[in-house]
Design an enzyme around this catalytic site. Sequence first.
Site, PDB file in Angstrom:
ATOM      1  N   ASP A 125       7.046   3.887   3.438  1.00 56.56           N
ATOM      2  CA  ASP A 125       7.262   5.081   4.251  1.00 56.56           C
ATOM      3  C   ASP A 125       8.769   5.180   4.558  1.00 56.56           C
ATOM      4  O   ASP A 125       9.542   5.646   3.728  1.00 56.56           O
ATOM      5  CB  ASP A 125       6.376   4.919   5.500  1.00 56.56           C
ATOM      6  CG  ASP A 125       6.412   6.092   6.439  1.00 56.56           C
ATOM      7  OD1 ASP A 125       6.999   7.122   6.111  1.00 56.56           O
ATOM      8  OD2 ASP A 125       5.852   5.981   7.545  1.00 56.56           O
ATOM      9  N   ASP A 137      -4.951   2.453   7.019  1.00 57.42           N
ATOM     10  CA  ASP A 137      -5.767   2.465   8.236  1.00 57.42           C
ATOM     11  C   ASP A 137      -5.232   3.413   9.299  1.00 57.42           C
ATOM     12  O   ASP A 137      -4.075   3.838   9.264  1.00 57.42           O
ATOM     13  CB  ASP A 137      -5.806   1.062   8.843  1.00 57.42           C
ATOM     14  CG  ASP A 137      -4.472   0.685   9.494  1.00 57.42           C
ATOM     15  OD1 ASP A 137      -3.435   0.797   8.830  1.00 57.42           O
ATOM     16  OD2 ASP A 137      -4.482   0.306  10.682  1.00 57.42           O
ATOM     17  N   ASP A 149       0.828  -1.205   0.000  1.00 61.91           N
ATOM     18  CA  ASP A 149       0.000   0.000   0.000  1.00 61.91           C
ATOM     19  C   ASP A 149       0.862   1.255   0.000  1.00 61.91           C
ATOM     20  O   ASP A 149       0.680   2.153  -0.808  1.00 61.91           O
ATOM     21  CB  ASP A 149      -0.965   0.011   1.196  1.00 61.91           C
ATOM     22  CG  ASP A 149      -0.263  -0.212   2.545  1.00 61.91           C
ATOM     23  OD1 ASP A 149       0.959  -0.490   2.581  1.00 61.91           O
ATOM     24  OD2 ASP A 149      -0.945  -0.112   3.586  1.00 61.91           O
ATOM     25  N   ARG A 180      -9.995   1.537   6.289  1.00 57.34           N
ATOM     26  CA  ARG A 180      -9.453   0.909   5.078  1.00 57.34           C
ATOM     27  C   ARG A 180     -10.507   0.877   3.978  1.00 57.34           C
ATOM     28  O   ARG A 180     -10.184   0.746   2.802  1.00 57.34           O
ATOM     29  CB  ARG A 180      -9.046  -0.550   5.365  1.00 57.34           C
ATOM     30  CG  ARG A 180      -7.915  -0.702   6.357  1.00 57.34           C
ATOM     31  CD  ARG A 180      -7.481  -2.157   6.378  1.00 57.34           C
ATOM     32  NE  ARG A 180      -6.720  -2.516   7.561  1.00 57.34           N
ATOM     33  CZ  ARG A 180      -5.413  -2.338   7.694  1.00 57.34           C
ATOM     34  NH1 ARG A 180      -4.724  -1.778   6.730  1.00 57.34           N
ATOM     35  NH2 ARG A 180      -4.802  -2.729   8.791  1.00 57.34           N
ATOM     36  N   PHE A 182      -0.248  12.062   7.233  1.00 56.78           N
ATOM     37  CA  PHE A 182      -0.900  10.796   7.570  1.00 56.78           C
ATOM     38  C   PHE A 182      -2.122  10.599   6.670  1.00 56.78           C
ATOM     39  O   PHE A 182      -3.009  11.445   6.608  1.00 56.78           O
ATOM     40  CB  PHE A 182      -1.294  10.750   9.043  1.00 56.78           C
ATOM     41  CG  PHE A 182      -1.681   9.360   9.443  1.00 56.78           C
ATOM     42  CD1 PHE A 182      -0.706   8.385   9.643  1.00 56.78           C
ATOM     43  CD2 PHE A 182      -3.017   8.998   9.555  1.00 56.78           C
ATOM     44  CE1 PHE A 182      -1.063   7.078   9.962  1.00 56.78           C
ATOM     45  CE2 PHE A 182      -3.376   7.695   9.882  1.00 56.78           C
ATOM     46  CZ  PHE A 182      -2.397   6.734  10.085  1.00 56.78           C
TER      47      PHE A 182
HETATM   48  P1  IMP Z   1       7.692   1.600   6.597  1.00 52.02           P
HETATM   49  O1  IMP Z   1       8.373   0.379   7.157  1.00 52.02           O
HETATM   50  O2  IMP Z   1       8.003   2.806   7.443  1.00 52.02           O
HETATM   51  O3  IMP Z   1       7.981   1.851   5.148  1.00 52.02           O
HETATM   52  O4  IMP Z   1       6.166   1.396   6.851  1.00 52.02           O
HETATM   53  C1  IMP Z   1       5.234   1.002   5.961  1.00 52.02           C
HETATM   54  C2  IMP Z   1       3.925   0.789   6.706  1.00 52.02           C
HETATM   55  O5  IMP Z   1       3.627   1.936   7.542  1.00 52.02           O
HETATM   56  C3  IMP Z   1       2.772   0.692   5.755  1.00 52.02           C
HETATM   57  O6  IMP Z   1       2.599  -0.626   5.273  1.00 52.02           O
HETATM   58  C4  IMP Z   1       1.617   1.195   6.603  1.00 52.02           C
HETATM   59  O7  IMP Z   1       1.101   0.139   7.368  1.00 52.02           O
HETATM   60  C5  IMP Z   1       2.242   2.200   7.540  1.00 52.02           C
HETATM   61  N1  IMP Z   1       2.019   3.609   7.113  1.00 52.02           N
HETATM   62  C6  IMP Z   1       2.965   4.476   6.704  1.00 52.02           C
HETATM   63  N2  IMP Z   1       2.426   5.684   6.410  1.00 52.02           N
HETATM   64  C7  IMP Z   1       1.091   5.556   6.621  1.00 52.02           C
HETATM   65  C8  IMP Z   1      -0.027   6.462   6.482  1.00 52.02           C
HETATM   66  O8  IMP Z   1       0.086   7.633   6.083  1.00 52.02           O
HETATM   67  N3  IMP Z   1      -1.261   5.963   6.792  1.00 52.02           N
HETATM   68  C9  IMP Z   1      -1.444   4.678   7.223  1.00 52.02           C
HETATM   69  N4  IMP Z   1      -0.431   3.811   7.364  1.00 52.02           N
HETATM   70  C10 IMP Z   1       0.831   4.239   7.070  1.00 52.02           C
END
Ligand code: IMP
Length: 197
Positions: A100, A156, A97, A162, A149
């Site tokens: 980040d 979610d 999805d 979602r 966010f």
């Molecule tokens: P990463 O390991 O920091 O790249 O995290 C990825 C995960 O963080 C995603 O699969 C989401 O579950 C969560 N995430 C990151 N940004 C958002 C957001 O803006 N809204 C909701 N979930 C997020």
Amino acid sequence: MTGNNGPFVEVISAEALASRARELGKQLTEEYRDREPVFVGVLHGSLPFLSDLIRQVETPLDVDFLALSRFGEGGKVRIAMDTEISLEGRHVVIVEDIVDTGLTLSYLRRLLETRDVASLATVTLLDKAPRRIVEVPLEYRGFEVGDEFLLGYGLDWEGQYRNLRSIWVVLDLASLQSDSASLGEKVFRAHGDNLTT
Ligand code: IMP
């Protein structure tokens, strides 16, 4: 921005999501024709995107899922549910999805690379590029987004929202945290006001 409804603003409409899924589906069709890829959806956030994306890919493919859980400090990740299909010798397309910090995807790619896959690529709906901590390859992405966010279309907040059909930015995250019930009503009202179909 496609709509303004108080603390929630729609940033990617359902129409824009559908059109991007069509474009990505076309690219993936060209790339994976005759390779019978396995599309692996990372639960739960990838579900709406995966569902729309695979219906735009016009070549045979398998679909499977895995789930990750985070533990400890520093965002450590482990597999909570693994794929049913063996990925050995397969062309694997990870469907995410949002990327980040990149920590989750980087862990997942390292793990899947140990499984003797024929090839590995990632398609993420959203790329929150300004927040990246670790460099991780992203072969396909839907949209680049900023450091805000987001909710909806799989994304979610505490397991909810979602099911919104488009993607919304939460302008006031503190209110959502302190009064989630009434803001929940507001986001669905705003969502309803914005729907064209
Ligand atoms: P990463 O390991 O920091 O790249 O995290 C990825 C995960 O963080 C995603 O699969 C989401 O579950 C969560 N995430 C990151 N940004 C958002 C957001 O803006 N809204 C909701 N979930 C997020």
